[in-house]
Design an enzyme around this catalytic site. Sequence first.
Site, PDB file in Angstrom:
ATOM      1  N   ASP A   1     -18.282 -26.225 -46.655  1.00 18.43           N
ATOM      2  CA  ASP A   1     -17.019 -26.402 -45.934  1.00 18.43           C
ATOM      3  C   ASP A   1     -15.992 -27.091 -46.821  1.00 18.43           C
ATOM      4  OD1 ASP A   1     -17.521 -25.407 -43.214  1.00 18.43           O
ATOM      5  OD2 ASP A   1     -19.078 -26.939 -43.193  1.00 18.43           O
TER       6      ASP A   1
ATOM      7  N   MET B   1     -12.271 -28.436 -47.038  1.00 16.20           N
ATOM      8  CA  MET B   1     -11.134 -28.835 -46.183  1.00 16.20           C
ATOM      9  C   MET B   1     -10.122 -29.599 -47.027  1.00 16.20           C
ATOM     10  SD  MET B   1     -13.074 -30.137 -42.758  1.00 16.20           S
ATOM     11  CE  MET B   1     -14.681 -29.512 -42.255  1.00 16.20           C
TER      12      MET B   1
ATOM     13  N   ASP C   1     -19.980 -20.645 -36.091  1.00 15.42           N
ATOM     14  CA  ASP C   1     -19.926 -21.931 -36.780  1.00 15.42           C
ATOM     15  C   ASP C   1     -19.400 -22.995 -35.827  1.00 15.42           C
ATOM     16  OD1 ASP C   1     -19.704 -23.996 -38.578  1.00 15.42           O
ATOM     17  OD2 ASP C   1     -18.157 -23.049 -39.817  1.00 15.42           O
TER      18      ASP C   1
HETATM   19  C1  DX5 Z   1     -16.524 -27.563 -39.139  1.00 15.72           C
HETATM   20  C2  DX5 Z   1     -17.298 -26.745 -40.123  1.00 15.72           C
HETATM   21  C3  DX5 Z   1     -18.711 -26.510 -39.748  1.00 15.72           C
HETATM   22  C4  DX5 Z   1     -19.535 -27.760 -39.548  1.00 15.72           C
HETATM   23  C5  DX5 Z   1     -20.516 -27.448 -38.476  1.00 15.72           C
HETATM   24  O1  DX5 Z   1     -15.187 -27.229 -39.124  1.00 15.72           O
HETATM   25  O2  DX5 Z   1     -16.719 -25.486 -40.326  1.00 15.72           O
HETATM   26  O3  DX5 Z   1     -19.341 -25.664 -40.699  1.00 15.72           O
HETATM   27  O4  DX5 Z   1     -20.211 -28.196 -40.680  1.00 15.72           O
HETATM   28  O5  DX5 Z   1     -21.194 -28.604 -38.159  1.00 15.72           O
HETATM   29  P1  DX5 Z   1     -22.130 -28.682 -36.878  1.00 15.72           P
HETATM   30  O6  DX5 Z   1     -23.213 -27.685 -37.059  1.00 15.72           O
HETATM   31  O7  DX5 Z   1     -22.598 -30.088 -36.917  1.00 15.72           O
HETATM   32  O8  DX5 Z   1     -21.269 -28.373 -35.681  1.00 15.72           O
HETATM   33 ZN    ZN Z   2     -17.882 -24.135 -41.610  1.00 13.38          ZN
END
Ligand code: DX5
Ligand code: ZN
Length: 226
Positions: free
Chosen positions: A37, A39, A177
């Site tokens: 991920d 960001m 996701d």
């Molecule tokens: C959040 C990410 C996800 C995150 C999911 O915006 O895109 O990939 O890591 O985490 P969980 O599985 O904890 O919801």
């Molecule tokens: Zn993600």
Amino acid sequence: MTVPPLIVAPSILAADFARLADEVRAVEHAADWLHVDVMDNHFVPNLTIGLPVVQSLRAATQLPFDVHLMIEDPRRWAPGYADAGAYNVTFHAEACDDPVALAKDLRSAGAKAGLAIDRDTPIEPYLDLLPSFDTLLIMTIKAGFGGQRFIPQLLDKVRTARQHIASGHLELRIEVDGGIAADTIEQAAAAGADAFVAGTAVYGADDPAEAVRRLRGLAERATTGA
Ligand code: DX5
Ligand code: ZN
């Protein structure tokens, strides 16, 4: 290479960043993809990792990288992740005014191209673009943070996309996701998802590899009805 029917992709967002290589190796033989991920503190308020970490990590594991870009201006940055050896590079529909052009760039850079749809974005305007993509990532939370609660209503988008893909004979993964765990993965699989990102459910477990295997088993059962 045989194509696995279902993909489980642990998200390293929930891993210990000080021990990233070890955390990745912990799921090496259980996972199909490693979900990364990215960001930028603009497209989403959170800030995580970027290209240098992905480049270093690439040498530490054999797992294919599934890079999820939650960034502005993906046209500028996304091809760099393909060049760094990412298997699949997914960018957000909300951040890109010409998704088809960027998908083309990613494919020519040797990666699969993924389109992500955030919580508040309808799927319908993007259905006609899907032949340009290899992966459709449907958020089951609002993008930005791990550990949020799964929103079951968002699976309607998965159902719509699955029907569209079937009627158009498209070859495309539908990835979900956000909040995917033992108590939610079956409904996502039944709705038509075939790739599952899990952060907290994998790295919050005592045995991350076992958590991946358990999730896969649940998804398989929900898909085959076994
Ligand atoms: C959040 C990410 C996800 C995150 C999911 O915006 O895109 O990939 O890591 O985490 P969980 O599985 O904890 O919801
Ligand atoms: Zn993600």
